[in-house]
Scaffold this motif. Structure first.
Motif, PDB file in Angstrom:
ATOM      1  N   ALA A  22       0.830  -1.212   0.000  1.00 17.06           N
ATOM      2  CA  ALA A  22       0.000   0.000   0.000  1.00 17.06           C
ATOM      3  C   ALA A  22       0.860   1.257   0.000  1.00 17.06           C
ATOM      4  O   ALA A  22       0.570   2.221  -0.715  1.00 17.06           O
ATOM      5  N   LYS A  23       1.944   1.247   0.769  1.00 19.57           N
ATOM      6  CA  LYS A  23       2.837   2.414   0.838  1.00 19.57           C
ATOM      7  C   LYS A  23       3.593   2.633  -0.463  1.00 19.57           C
ATOM      8  O   LYS A  23       3.962   3.757  -0.789  1.00 19.57           O
ATOM      9  N   ILE A  25       2.369   1.811  -3.511  1.00 16.01           N
ATOM     10  CA  ILE A  25       1.418   2.086  -4.594  1.00 16.01           C
ATOM     11  C   ILE A  25       1.243   3.582  -4.826  1.00 16.01           C
ATOM     12  O   ILE A  25       1.339   4.055  -5.955  1.00 16.01           O
ATOM     13  N   GLU A  26       0.986   4.342  -3.781  1.00 14.89           N
ATOM     14  CA  GLU A  26       0.705   5.770  -3.923  1.00 14.89           C
ATOM     15  C   GLU A  26       1.850   6.533  -4.599  1.00 14.89           C
ATOM     16  O   GLU A  26       1.607   7.261  -5.571  1.00 14.89           O
ATOM     17  N   PRO A  27       3.104   6.388  -4.152  1.00 11.65           N
ATOM     18  CA  PRO A  27       4.186   7.125  -4.806  1.00 11.65           C
ATOM     19  C   PRO A  27       4.448   6.669  -6.255  1.00 11.65           C
ATOM     20  O   PRO A  27       5.109   7.367  -7.012  1.00 11.65           O
ATOM     21  N   SER A  28       3.898   5.526  -6.608  1.00 11.65           N
ATOM     22  CA  SER A  28       4.050   5.029  -7.979  1.00 11.65           C
ATOM     23  C   SER A  28       3.031   5.650  -8.924  1.00 11.65           C
ATOM     24  O   SER A  28       2.974   5.297 -10.097  1.00 11.65           O
ATOM     25  N   ARG A  31      -3.473   4.319  -7.200  1.00 13.18           N
ATOM     26  CA  ARG A  31      -4.356   4.509  -6.050  1.00 13.18           C
ATOM     27  C   ARG A  31      -4.750   3.164  -5.469  1.00 13.18           C
ATOM     28  O   ARG A  31      -4.997   2.216  -6.210  1.00 13.18           O
ATOM     29  N   VAL A  32      -4.841   3.114  -4.154  1.00 15.38           N
ATOM     30  CA  VAL A  32      -5.441   1.954  -3.491  1.00 15.38           C
ATOM     31  C   VAL A  32      -6.935   2.259  -3.415  1.00 15.38           C
ATOM     32  O   VAL A  32      -7.355   3.206  -2.762  1.00 15.38           O
ATOM     33  N   PHE A  57      -6.075  -1.992  -6.594  1.00 11.42           N
ATOM     34  CA  PHE A  57      -5.365  -0.757  -6.909  1.00 11.42           C
ATOM     35  C   PHE A  57      -5.210  -0.565  -8.410  1.00 11.42           C
ATOM     36  O   PHE A  57      -5.371  -1.492  -9.189  1.00 11.42           O
ATOM     37  N   HIS A  59      -5.015   2.773 -11.693  1.00  8.39           N
ATOM     38  CA  HIS A  59      -5.171   4.166 -12.101  1.00  8.39           C
ATOM     39  C   HIS A  59      -5.983   4.198 -13.388  1.00  8.39           C
ATOM     40  O   HIS A  59      -5.763   3.374 -14.284  1.00  8.39           O
TER      41      HIS A  59
END
Length: 132
Positions: A22-23, A25-28, A31-32, A57, A59
């Protein structure tokens, strides 16, 4: 057709692996959309289940072109990863290989660049979530 599952062994617990994924995914740029604790839901129903969590997850920039090619691809999008503990207390991060989308939904050549990016990106995220 047989879906191709990719199983990556994790050096961490289910919750730590899911947290790591989860941590990452966002910087990549993804979205989760949901995180489901199947074991907690089973316990709420009075049933036992080894630790099992599902992360959903993705986009719209990745999934929408696939659905524009074949709208039925939406059945398998957003992408999903299952983090689970087996009967030997070994933890796995498992996902359906992106190739199954191509075959299952008869995606055309226009989807190839997106599929290549998804395949590489998910493999990278899975590997890092299980090790780092």
């Amino acid at each position: 057709m047989k879906d191709q599952l990719v199983a990556v062994p994790s050096e961490k617990s289910v919750i730590d692996t899911a947290d790591s994924l989860a941590k990452l995914i966002e910087p990549s740029g993804l979205r989760v959309f949901a995180r489901i604790d199947h074991a907690a839901n089973a316990a709420d129903a009075g049933l036992d289940l080894r630790p099992t969590e599902l992360l959903i997850f993705g986009h719209p920039m990745g999934g929408t072109p696939l659905m524009q090619d074949r709208q039925t691809a939406g059945l398998d999008l957003p992408f999903k990863a299952l983090i689970w503990e087996d009967e030997n207390a070994r933890v796995w991060l498992t996902y359906a290989g992106p190739e199954h989308l191509v075959e299952r939904h008869s995606l055309g050549a226009s989807s190839a660049p997106v599929m290549a990016a998804i395949k590489e990106g998910v493999a990278n995220l899975a590997g890092r979530a299980c090790r780092d």
